[in-house]
Every structure is written in C-alpha cells, then in structure tokens.
Design a protein around this motif. Sequence first.
Motif, short mmCIF file in Angstrom:
data_model
loop_
_atom_site.label_atom_id
_atom_site.label_comp_id
_atom_site.label_asym_id
_atom_site.label_seq_id
_atom_site.Cartn_x
_atom_site.Cartn_y
_atom_site.Cartn_z
N SER A 136 -9.89 0.93 -1.33
CA SER A 136 -8.54 1.51 -1.35
C SER A 136 -8.55 2.89 -0.69
O SER A 136 -9.53 3.63 -0.80
CB SER A 136 -8.10 1.63 -2.81
OG SER A 136 -7.01 2.50 -2.94
N LYS A 137 -7.46 3.24 -0.05
CA LYS A 137 -7.28 4.61 0.41
C LYS A 137 -6.97 5.49 -0.79
O LYS A 137 -6.57 4.97 -1.84
CB LYS A 137 -6.15 4.69 1.42
CG LYS A 137 -6.47 4.02 2.72
CD LYS A 137 -5.35 4.28 3.71
CE LYS A 137 -5.55 3.38 4.92
NZ LYS A 137 -4.28 3.09 5.60
N HIS A 175 -0.85 -7.55 0.38
CA HIS A 175 -1.45 -6.84 -0.75
C HIS A 175 -1.89 -5.45 -0.30
O HIS A 175 -2.12 -5.21 0.89
CB HIS A 175 -2.64 -7.61 -1.31
CG HIS A 175 -3.60 -8.07 -0.25
ND1 HIS A 175 -4.66 -7.31 0.18
CD2 HIS A 175 -3.61 -9.21 0.48
CE1 HIS A 175 -5.30 -7.96 1.12
NE2 HIS A 175 -4.68 -9.11 1.34
N GLY A 176 -2.00 -4.56 -1.25
CA GLY A 176 -2.43 -3.21 -0.92
C GLY A 176 -2.61 -2.39 -2.18
O GLY A 176 -2.13 -2.76 -3.25
N ALA A 177 -3.32 -1.27 -2.04
CA ALA A 177 -3.61 -0.42 -3.20
C ALA A 177 -3.63 1.03 -2.76
O ALA A 177 -3.71 1.33 -1.55
CB ALA A 177 -4.95 -0.80 -3.80
N TYR A 178 -3.59 1.92 -3.72
CA TYR A 178 -3.76 3.35 -3.43
C TYR A 178 -4.22 4.02 -4.71
O TYR A 178 -3.80 3.66 -5.81
CB TYR A 178 -2.44 3.97 -2.94
CG TYR A 178 -2.66 5.13 -2.01
CD1 TYR A 178 -2.92 4.93 -0.66
CD2 TYR A 178 -2.63 6.45 -2.49
CE1 TYR A 178 -3.13 5.99 0.20
CE2 TYR A 178 -2.84 7.52 -1.64
CZ TYR A 178 -3.10 7.29 -0.30
OH TYR A 178 -3.31 8.33 0.55
N CYS A 226 2.36 1.82 -3.40
CA CYS A 226 1.36 2.36 -4.33
C CYS A 226 1.12 3.84 -4.02
O CYS A 226 0.97 4.66 -4.94
CB CYS A 226 0.04 1.59 -4.20
SG CYS A 226 0.13 -0.12 -4.74
N ARG A 227 1.10 4.19 -2.74
CA ARG A 227 0.87 5.59 -2.36
C ARG A 227 1.99 6.48 -2.89
O ARG A 227 1.74 7.56 -3.41
CB ARG A 227 0.79 5.70 -0.82
CG ARG A 227 0.46 7.10 -0.33
CD ARG A 227 0.13 7.12 1.15
NE ARG A 227 1.29 6.83 1.98
CZ ARG A 227 2.24 7.71 2.28
NH1 ARG A 227 2.17 8.94 1.84
NH2 ARG A 227 3.27 7.34 3.02
N GLU A 229 0.84 -1.22 0.00
CA GLU A 229 0.00 0.00 0.00
C GLU A 229 0.87 1.26 0.00
O GLU A 229 0.59 2.22 -0.71
CB GLU A 229 -0.93 0.01 1.21
CG GLU A 229 -1.85 1.23 1.22
CD GLU A 229 -2.67 1.34 2.50
OE1 GLU A 229 -3.41 0.40 2.82
OE2 GLU A 229 -2.54 2.37 3.19
N GLU A 230 1.92 1.25 0.82
CA GLU A 230 2.82 2.41 0.89
C GLU A 230 3.51 2.66 -0.45
O GLU A 230 3.69 3.80 -0.88
CB GLU A 230 3.90 2.14 1.95
CG GLU A 230 3.48 2.48 3.34
CD GLU A 230 3.38 3.99 3.50
OE1 GLU A 230 4.42 4.66 3.57
OE2 GLU A 230 2.25 4.50 3.53
#
Length: 342
Positions: A337-338, A313-316, A282-283, A279-280
């Motif tokens: 997602s944030k 896993h993560g998204a942004y 992607c951010r 996530e980080e």
Amino acid sequence: MLDRKSFLQSSLLGLAGISFPLKWKSLSPKTVWQNQPLVVSTWDAGIEANKGAWKILGNGGRALDAVEAGVMVTESSQNCCVGLGANPDRDGFVTLDASIMDEHFNCGSVAFLERIKHPISVARRVMEKTPHVMLVGAGAQQFAVAEGFPLEEQKLSPDAEKNYNEWQKEHKYRPIVNIENSKSHGPHDNIFDLSGHFNHDTIGMVALDARGNLSGSCTTSGMGFKMRGRVGDSPIIGAGLFVDNEVGAVTATGQGEDVIRVCGAHSVIEYMRQGLAPEEACRKAVERIARIKGEGAKQIQVAFLALSKEGEHGAYAIQKGFSYALHDQNDEKLVASKSYFS
Ligand code: SD4
C-alpha cells in the motif's frame, strides 16, 4: 450557484460530518466488471485467508460465505495473532471483536467476546438469527453458546503468555494513552510496533462474487494489552467495515479509536460514491485522520482497504509497511500500500 440536488446532497453530507467538493478533479476511470470474482484482505495473513475464501468464490459461491470462511482460516491459525491465540488485555484475558456485512445492508457484530474460537460466525448468526446488529460481552457469549458454539478453555497461548509476562514487568496496570506504541511488547505485538515485525492482530476481508455482489468481514483480538472492556473499530459497522452493494466494500485496520472518530469505512464508501477510485478514496480518509491527529499522526497506523463494485481495489495507510493480499482468477499476491508518511 448550487442547483437544488447538489445543495441537498452537500447539506446531507455536511450533516453527516463529511465534506466533499462538488466536483472531483480525478474521477475514477469506470472499469467494467466482467463477472470475475475477487477477494482482498488485510496484511500478509490474508494470503492464507484468501485461499479459504477462494474455495467458495472460485466455485461460483456467495461473497458472504467466502468472507466468513476466509477469515475463519486466520481465526484458527496458531501462527497468527487474530483469535484466541492473541495477546490478552491488561487483565490477562483475550477478548475478541468481529463484524460481517452482506449485499443487502444486513450486518451483524460481536464485541468483547471471550472463549469463542470463531467470533465471525457468531457475528453472522447475530445478523441472521436476531433482530439486532450487535451483541457484546456476556450476552454475546450466552448467545454463541445457545447457538452451539463450544466454550473454549480460558488459557493464553504460549506466545501470548510470554508477551503478557514481559509486558507486565515494565508496564504494570497503567492506562497510558498510546502505550501500545511501545516496541517492548514482544514479537507478536500489535500493529503499532512500527519496526516491521509480523505485528497485526486483525484481518479484514472484502469480496466480490460471480453474481457481482459484495460482502465484507473483519475479526480481531483488538490492541494487545488494551483496557478491559475496550472495543475497537472492527465490530463497529461503518468504522471497521462497510458494504454498499451499489458502490463498494471497505475494511479498516490500525488504531481503532481513530477509525471510529471519522466513521472510517463508511467515509471511504462515500468518497467512492462521489467517483473516486478505491485507493484515492482510502487516501482521502487517511488524510482526514492525519489532519485531525496533527503531530500525533506520526505515532499511529491506520489503513483502509477498498473494493469497488467494478472490481477495482486499492488501499492507503498512514505509515508505510501495510500490504494487502489479493486473490482472483489469475493471481494470488501481496500488494504494497502507499502511505501518507514515506
Ligand atoms: C482495533 N483496528 O481493535 C483494530 C486493531 C488492528 O491490526 O487493526 N490491528 O483497533
């Protein structure tokens, strides 16, 4: 003082147009991968696509086979804007882009492909049967036909025809930057309709299999009412998709031009290589695009979805409203997602 290794590392990254601080403040806590397969894919259509992928992953199959089979579900769907049912370009033709990448840096893609139902499978054939990575337009279609893919009728779906007729009334043929942001394109408009409609035309999928190998796929009709010949980020390896089996797999969705500008998926992988959690990472890439776009960032959507080698896993996204679908042994769900703007 930089030691020689750090100096070389930062110089090489600098050459690639990517700048990293030498030490991250927030390193990802290293999770240990436990032989658990996992698939994530963009948007709500990912729920159905993941089911297709899981038939392979859940039986110990290869991530590459899973990400192909998964997005084929969406390409075949009558209720989705990915594939031949999608909105056409400004001249009234549906043109498709797709890419696929495996755990060995093998990759294949097609762009500006017409009348073929499963561009993702043609992309895989490019990867496996040619010495090339990318085929486009008439050449891609010729290759697909030679490989036995049927040439479908050139006909808009009823929804796409309605949307195209609507679009023509107001916009005629005028290449206006950001014309896709208009909300007047009908209910099956693309992602840039920020009103929260079922509004995407792309699916990106990344998966980890029981052997711990990663693969990814991405397939799209691109932006509705695009200029004829326009190609987005989805078939560009390193932009819409990138897999590094030592680090992770990343896919992108949204305004392709802005993803290409920063080699989006590849940048996210490099941030992860430096130790950031998905996530980080992607951010960071989203913030980079937002910085480049300035005020213009308010008018676009871009989202990244990442899966690490360890199964994190993560998204942004730039705008709120992006979600991704997850399927593992325990769960099948949509994850919100944030976003950069709230
Ligand atoms: C493109 N990235 O062609 C694609 C569009 C997209 O959801 O992702 N739409 O630019």
